[in-house]
Design a protein around this motif. Structure first.
Motif, PDB file in Angstrom:
ATOM      1  N   THR A  83       0.713  -1.199   0.168  1.00 52.32           N
ATOM      2  CA  THR A  83       0.015  -0.025  -0.042  1.00 52.32           C
ATOM      3  C   THR A  83       0.765   1.286  -0.035  1.00 52.32           C
ATOM      4  OG1 THR A  83      -1.560  -1.158   1.371  1.00 52.32           O
ATOM      5  CG2 THR A  83      -2.044   1.231   1.092  1.00 52.32           C
ATOM      6  N   ASP A  84       1.458   1.748  -1.135  1.00 51.07           N
ATOM      7  CA  ASP A  84       2.072   2.942  -1.338  1.00 51.07           C
ATOM      8  C   ASP A  84       1.215   4.093  -1.812  1.00 51.07           C
ATOM      9  OD1 ASP A  84       3.775   4.909  -2.402  1.00 51.07           O
ATOM     10  OD2 ASP A  84       5.036   3.564  -3.173  1.00 51.07           O
ATOM     11  N   LEU A  85       0.715   4.851  -0.889  1.00 47.75           N
ATOM     12  CA  LEU A  85      -0.234   5.597  -1.300  1.00 47.75           C
ATOM     13  C   LEU A  85      -0.001   6.715  -2.643  1.00 47.75           C
ATOM     14  CD1 LEU A  85      -1.616   7.085   2.025  1.00 47.75           C
ATOM     15  CD2 LEU A  85      -2.556   5.425   0.420  1.00 47.75           C
ATOM     16  N   LYS A  86       1.547   7.276  -2.597  1.00 52.95           N
ATOM     17  CA  LYS A  86       1.895   7.957  -3.691  1.00 52.95           C
ATOM     18  C   LYS A  86       1.815   7.181  -5.208  1.00 52.95           C
ATOM     19  CE  LYS A  86       6.170  10.548  -5.375  1.00 52.95           C
ATOM     20  NZ  LYS A  86       7.520  10.765  -5.034  1.00 52.95           N
ATOM     21  N   LYS A  87       2.199   5.963  -5.005  1.00 54.84           N
ATOM     22  CA  LYS A  87       2.184   5.099  -6.419  1.00 54.84           C
ATOM     23  C   LYS A  87       0.725   4.854  -6.729  1.00 54.84           C
ATOM     24  CE  LYS A  87       5.264   2.246  -7.053  1.00 54.84           C
ATOM     25  NZ  LYS A  87       5.996   1.076  -7.190  1.00 54.84           N
ATOM     26  N   MET A  89      -1.807   7.103  -6.100  1.00 54.86           N
ATOM     27  CA  MET A  89      -2.476   8.060  -6.464  1.00 54.86           C
ATOM     28  C   MET A  89      -2.163   8.224  -8.045  1.00 54.86           C
ATOM     29  SD  MET A  89      -4.597   8.948  -4.269  1.00 54.86           S
ATOM     30  CE  MET A  89      -5.047  10.540  -5.213  1.00 54.86           C
ATOM     31  N   ALA A  90      -0.864   8.072  -8.283  1.00 56.64           N
ATOM     32  CA  ALA A  90      -0.238   8.106  -9.470  1.00 56.64           C
ATOM     33  C   ALA A  90      -1.183   7.330 -10.442  1.00 56.64           C
ATOM     34  CB  ALA A  90       1.276   7.679  -9.690  1.00 56.64           C
ATOM     35  N   ARG A  93      -4.755   8.933 -10.960  1.00 54.27           N
ATOM     36  CA  ARG A  93      -4.686  10.032 -11.743  1.00 54.27           C
ATOM     37  C   ARG A  93      -4.616   9.601 -13.249  1.00 54.27           C
ATOM     38  NH1 ARG A  93      -1.501  11.998  -7.742  1.00 54.27           N
ATOM     39  NH2 ARG A  93       0.449  11.536  -8.639  1.00 54.27           N
TER      40      ARG A  93
END
Length: 120
Positions: A83-87, A89-90, A93
């Protein structure tokens, strides 16, 4: 029959995923690269697409599928190892519909996709 494509650079992940998803009623195709997946999607757009986050140009693949005619109808699952929020969210998007955590197994794939297979 619902069409599913698995885009992952790992032969083993694709093979295991294809076997499990075929058994629950999907017509599964495989792609080892984003370009191979894009070519397959242009030929026959799947209902579902699993895209591994580690695949080179995974986000470009998602965006390209979304830009196709009927590309908005494809349910795209962005597959991440943790669970990598940055990845995540990318991926969102770029156009991912949902996420799938790796490693996955029969129980996870059946739980996530079982209802979709019978809805064909």
């Amino acid at each position: 029959m619902q069409r599913m494509m698995i885009a992952d650079s790992s032969d083993i992940v694709r093979k295991v995923g294809k076997r499990i998803l075929s058994e629950i009623g999907f017509l599964v195709s495989e792609a080892g690269t984003a370009q191979e997946a894009l070519t397959g999607c242009r030929a026959t757009l799947p209902n579902f697409l699993i895209v591994d986050a580690g695949l080179d140009d995974a986000l470009g693949l998602i965006a390209s599928v979304r830009a196709m005619d009927r590309g908005k109808d494809v349910k795209i699952f962005y597959c991440v190892i943790e669970t990598d929020l940055k990845k995540m969210m990318a991926g969102k998007r770029a156009g991912a519909s949902d996420f799938l955590l790796k490693p996955f197994d029969r129980k996870i794939l059946t739980s996530v996709f079982g209802g979709f297979a019978v809805a064909a």
